[in-house]
Design a protein around this motif. Structure first.
Motif, PDB file in Angstrom:
ATOM      1  N   GLU A 102       0.830  -1.203   0.000  1.00  0.00           N
ATOM      2  CA  GLU A 102       0.000   0.000   0.000  1.00  0.00           C
ATOM      3  C   GLU A 102       0.865   1.254   0.000  1.00  0.00           C
ATOM      4  O   GLU A 102       0.524   2.253  -0.642  1.00  0.00           O
TER       5      GLU A 102
ATOM      6  N   ASP B  40      -1.914   4.360  -8.290  1.00  0.00           N
ATOM      7  CA  ASP B  40      -1.507   3.010  -8.668  1.00  0.00           C
ATOM      8  C   ASP B  40      -2.568   2.006  -8.228  1.00  0.00           C
ATOM      9  O   ASP B  40      -3.149   2.117  -7.147  1.00  0.00           O
ATOM     10  N   TYR B  41      -2.799   0.996  -9.072  1.00  0.00           N
ATOM     11  CA  TYR B  41      -3.835  -0.003  -8.798  1.00  0.00           C
ATOM     12  C   TYR B  41      -3.340  -1.135  -7.893  1.00  0.00           C
ATOM     13  O   TYR B  41      -4.120  -1.995  -7.479  1.00  0.00           O
ATOM     14  N   LEU B  42      -2.070  -1.163  -7.569  1.00  0.00           N
ATOM     15  CA  LEU B  42      -1.476  -2.325  -6.912  1.00  0.00           C
ATOM     16  C   LEU B  42      -2.199  -2.711  -5.627  1.00  0.00           C
ATOM     17  O   LEU B  42      -2.475  -3.895  -5.384  1.00  0.00           O
TER      18      LEU B  42
ATOM     19  N   ALA C  97       2.216   1.712  -3.530  1.00  0.00           N
ATOM     20  CA  ALA C  97       1.146   2.201  -4.399  1.00  0.00           C
ATOM     21  C   ALA C  97       0.864   3.676  -4.144  1.00  0.00           C
ATOM     22  O   ALA C  97       0.621   4.446  -5.087  1.00  0.00           O
TER      23      ALA C  97
ATOM     24  N   ARG D  75       7.316  -2.918  -9.610  1.00  0.00           N
ATOM     25  CA  ARG D  75       7.420  -1.673  -8.854  1.00  0.00           C
ATOM     26  C   ARG D  75       8.631  -1.727  -7.934  1.00  0.00           C
ATOM     27  O   ARG D  75       8.981  -2.798  -7.418  1.00  0.00           O
TER      28      ARG D  75
END
Length: 275
Positions: free
Chosen positions: A17, A28-30, A20, A72
């Motif tokens: 989190e 960011d969608y991570l 992201a 990432r």
């Protein structure tokens, strides 16, 4: 300081989190796909001294493709070779899956201005196999018109290479089954577009200006239901002559590039001797 690449675990969520939150201005969608990726498998993290500082994911797509995504590195650790370390690890994983007969190629997509990703792919045997434009639109610029959700059929898949968000699958019966699980097909006045179940990057299945004009209000409606202030539209590179008209419809490029701004890379594996 030692580093370790391992499979992601539920307790990694706070670290991911944070990555992201610090990526793409927090868009960011991570973090949103964390649980889904844990369940799917092929989700790896780079850990250093007990802290997760990087991620990478391989998703198995139709056509025996190992799709690379989610690479990432925490901003505090960039520029030290950790991205390349994760990339090389995924290549080794791909080679193992190829030996097992589970995949025949690795693929990934990247934005053209992400020079490090482009260069890293080219240096490790990937070649550009397709190019697309990704445009952005503001939801508020359209009067939303609700489309009809329909069951996709093979004849609806009019593109040879079909973007589902930022994943790309080749038209086939197998791909149709995968699309049914991972996307929705919408109809508005006879025109169709695909929307991934995660994210707001839409794919029109016809790319003429009249079609785009007809379906943009429907896309805005779907995006609004998702709580999005903007949405993206993925179009094949052949629309380049239509760029002036596309922009008049209210779509704009993230950056003013000279050509397509999304590159799809592929690295096939040699096929073993026939039995």
């Amino acid at each position: 300081m030692g580093s370790l690449i391992r499979e992601a675990r539920p307790e990694d969520r706070p670290f991911i989190e944070e990555i992201a939150r610090l990526t793409w201005g927090g868009d960011d969608y991570l973090a949103r796909v964390f649980e889904e990726w844990l369940s799917d498998g092929g989700f790896y993290v780079l850990e250093m001294d007990g802290k997760v500082i990087g991620t990478a994911k391989m998703t198995l797509l139709p056509g025996k493709v190992g799709w690379l995504e989610g690479l990432r590195v925490h901003p505090d650790y960039r520029g030290r070779g950790y991205g390349r370390k994760l990339h090389d690890f995924m290549l080794e994983l791909g080679e193992r899956l190829a030996r097992e007969g589970r995949i025949e190629a690795l693929e990934f997509a990247t934005y053209v201005l992400l020079r490090e990703s482009v260069t890293m792919g080219q240096k490790t045997g990937f070649q550009i196999k397709a190019k697309f434009f990704v445009f952005r639109a503001k939801t508020e610029n359209f009067e939303p018109e609700e489309p009809q959700r329909i069951e996709p059929k093979l004849e609806d898949l009019t593109l040879g290479l079909i973007p589902i968000g930022w994943r790309f699958v080749r038209r086939s019966v197998e791909a149709l089954g995968w699309i049914k699980k991972n996307a929705e097909l919408y109809n508005i006045n006879g025109f169709h577009f695909l929307a991934p179940k995660e994210g707001a990057t839409f794919t029109p299945l016809d790319v003429g200006l009249a079609t785009l004009k007809a379906i943009l209000p429907a896309m805005a409606c779907v995006a609004k239901e998702m709580g999005k202030k903007t949405f993206d539209v993925m179009l094949p590179s052949g629309v380049k002559p239509l760029l002036p008209g596309i922009k008049r419809l209210g779509l704009f490029l993230w950056d003013e590039t000279d050509g397509p701004n999304v590159l799809v890379f592929r690295r096939p594996f040699p096929k073993g001797p026939s039995s």
